[in-house]
Enzyme design. Structure first.
Site, PDB file in Angstrom:
ATOM      1  N   SER A  33     -37.598   0.695  42.783  1.00 27.97           N
ATOM      2  CA  SER A  33     -36.795   0.335  41.621  1.00 27.97           C
ATOM      3  C   SER A  33     -37.595   0.474  40.343  1.00 27.97           C
ATOM      4  O   SER A  33     -38.826   0.431  40.349  1.00 27.97           O
ATOM      5  CB  SER A  33     -36.323  -1.111  41.754  1.00 27.97           C
ATOM      6  OG  SER A  33     -37.444  -1.964  41.631  1.00 27.97           O
ATOM      7  N   LYS A  34     -36.860   0.638  39.268  1.00 28.44           N
ATOM      8  CA  LYS A  34     -37.446   0.780  37.945  1.00 28.44           C
ATOM      9  C   LYS A  34     -38.336  -0.402  37.592  1.00 28.44           C
ATOM     10  O   LYS A  34     -39.290  -0.261  36.868  1.00 28.44           O
ATOM     11  CB  LYS A  34     -36.319   0.815  36.914  1.00 28.44           C
ATOM     12  CG  LYS A  34     -35.879   2.186  36.516  1.00 28.44           C
ATOM     13  CD  LYS A  34     -34.983   2.061  35.300  1.00 28.44           C
ATOM     14  CE  LYS A  34     -33.799   3.002  35.468  1.00 28.44           C
ATOM     15  NZ  LYS A  34     -32.786   2.875  34.475  1.00 28.44           N
TER      16      LYS A  34
END
Ligand code: GLU
Length: 483
Positions: free
Chosen positions: A254-255
């Site tokens: 994930s970012k």
């Protein structure tokens, strides 16, 4: 044998995700290895997610990574157009065909009704909210009337209950779904655009895609696709679902835990060869311990049989290591180009340093850096004389007798004419001998004086690169400042 044709089919979201790069790469490697075709198809039928410039960004990122495609929106091909938004008539025609066969139906349910239905199903704790086929039983007259009244509608897939949907996946082997768990998927939305499922299947068929290689997140869509192929009476392609990419803590990449856009890595100075090498190993290995690859070797070695089922951890340390390895193995002239770009972005752009000076820095520092910009950041002393000196090293190595000893060294250096590295080394040894001290006693203050630091490349390489005049100037300055 059927021609191998594979595609990368991104929905343009504004950037290329590293997971997308992995999918594109595996498709590319598989095509190149098997003398097949690699196709880029833009799946842009979700108008709510339209992002200005996203397609251009995506294409630029693929090109940067060296994943050239044989057919695609900007290069053409026999099966275009390659942008789904330009193929709307095609999907409508196929949806009508399914309606005629009873495999799809019009649905006029309002959002309110669907909302209520979902709420009821949630109350009943059904494992999965599903459309209740309400509109499947509409009579032709009712449908006509709704059309005449301009009621908005969608077209849904008519999933028959109590069926086993089975397909073979190259990576996951035999996969089985129960049709009772498959929703009557919307195929055409009320805005007339197809959903991903219909457009994807129709295009894979029309574009003669032999293998669908994509991320595991699409596995749950595959039974719907399988049903569509069957309903049309088309042969299904072979499927290969690639393992998830994970953060080091094993959560889905994930970012929040790091960069996920290929563009970010490019902008941070990662080499395309290193990123490709790294991404290739996210879920695949050649069956040995080898980790360093160039693209041509990957093409040679790649096979879908060696792709793992288990999620692949995105290990930034490894990417950094590979970047250093690839950088080191680059020809110096190519590194020079990178370094010049970095210099342009730095405070040293005004210096106009000659190529051969920069090439010497490269040779001296190559084994010590991981990124091109570190040819500047870790050794600023090649570009400007130090004005500060590493405190710890000063305390440890700069003794009251040091200035006197360094002055002796300056005298010795002054005698040299156009000194080579060996001349410097010889003069240095001679001075230490004359002073009756070990070389170590002199070398640390000397390094501090000329570089301000306690570590760096070989001492005499450093002196040689800086040159006699500069070295003497710097030692004098250090004596002046440190006393
Ligand atoms: N458009 C889908 C995506 O954004 C494609 C999935 C597939 O390859 O079928 O990844």
């Amino acid at each position: 044998m059927k021609e191998i044709r594979v595609r990368f089919a991104p929905s343009p979201t504004g950037y290329l995700h590293v997971g997308g790069l992995r999918t594109a790469l595996y498709n590319y490697l598989f095509a190149r290895k098997n003398n097949g075709k690699f196709i880029l198809r833009i799946e842009d039928t979700d108008r709510n997610r339209y992002v200005e410039g996203a397609v251009e960004n995506l294409i630029a990122a693929l090109k940067w990574a060296g994943l050239d495609y044989d057919e695609g929106p900007d290069v053409g091909g026999n099966y275009g157009p390659y942008m789904q938004s330009q193929r709307l008539d095609i999907y409508k025609k196929f949806a009508d065909e399914l309606i005629a066969k009873g495999d799809a139906y019009y649905c006029f349910c309002t959002t309110e009704r669907l909302h209520k239905l979902r709420e009821e199903q949630e109350k009943q704790k059904l494992p999965q909210a599903k459309y209740d086929k309400h509109c499947l039983s509409l009579f032709r007259e009712e449908i006509e009337q709704n059309f005449n009244n301009n009621l908005p509608y969608v077209i849904r897939l008519n999933v028959k209950p109590n069926q086993k949907i089975i397909f073979d996946d190259i990576i996951r082997e035999r996969v089985e779904f129960d049709s009772n768990n498959v929703d009557d998927q919307v195929l055409i939305k009320s805005d007339g655009y197809p959903t991903y499922h219909l457009a994807n299947v129709v295009d894979d068929y029309l574009m003669k895609i032999s293998h669908v290689i994509r991320g595991e997140e699409w596995l749950s869509s595959t039974p719907k696709h399988a049903l569509l192929y069957d309903a049309f009476g088309w042969e299904r392609p072979k499927f290969a679902h690639l393992p998830l990419l994970l953060n080091p803590d094993k959560s889905k990449l994930s970012k929040r835990q790091g960069d996920v856009a290929v563009e970010d890595y490019r902008d941070k100075g990662y080499l395309k060869d290193a990123l490709i090498n790294f991404v290739a190993l996210l879920g695949w290995n050649a069956g040995d311990d080898k980790e360093f690859y160039y693209m041509n070797e990957l093409i040679d070695k790649f096979s879908l049989d060696r792709v793992n089922k288990a999620g692949a951890v995105f290990d930034l340390q490894k990417l950094n290591w590979l970047n250093a390895e690839h950088l080191r193995k680059m020809p110096d002239d190519d590194i020079l180009k990178l370094l010049k770009k970095e210099i342009l972005n730095s405070q040293f752009s005004i210096l106009n340093l000659p190529d051969n000076y920069l090439l010497q820095i490269i040779a001296a520092m190559k084994e010590r850096v991981s990124f091109a910009k570190e040819f500047i950041t870790t050794c600023q002393y090649f570009y400007t004389a130090p004005t500060e000196y590493e405190q710890k090293s000063v305390e440890k190595n700069w003794k009251p007798e040091t200035p006197e000893q360094l002055r002796k060294l300056i005298d010795e250096f002054k005698l040299l004419d156009n000194p080579t590295k060996e001349d410097f080394e010889h003069a240095f040894g001679k001075t230490a001998d004359q002073l009756g001290i070990g070389k170590g006693k002199l070398i640390h203050p000397l390094r501090l004086a000329v570089s301000g630091q306690s570590t760096g490349p070989g001492m005499f390489d450093l002196l040689f690169i800086l040159g006699k005049e500069e070295v003497i100037k710097r030692i004098e300055k250090a004596i002046e400042i440190l006393g």
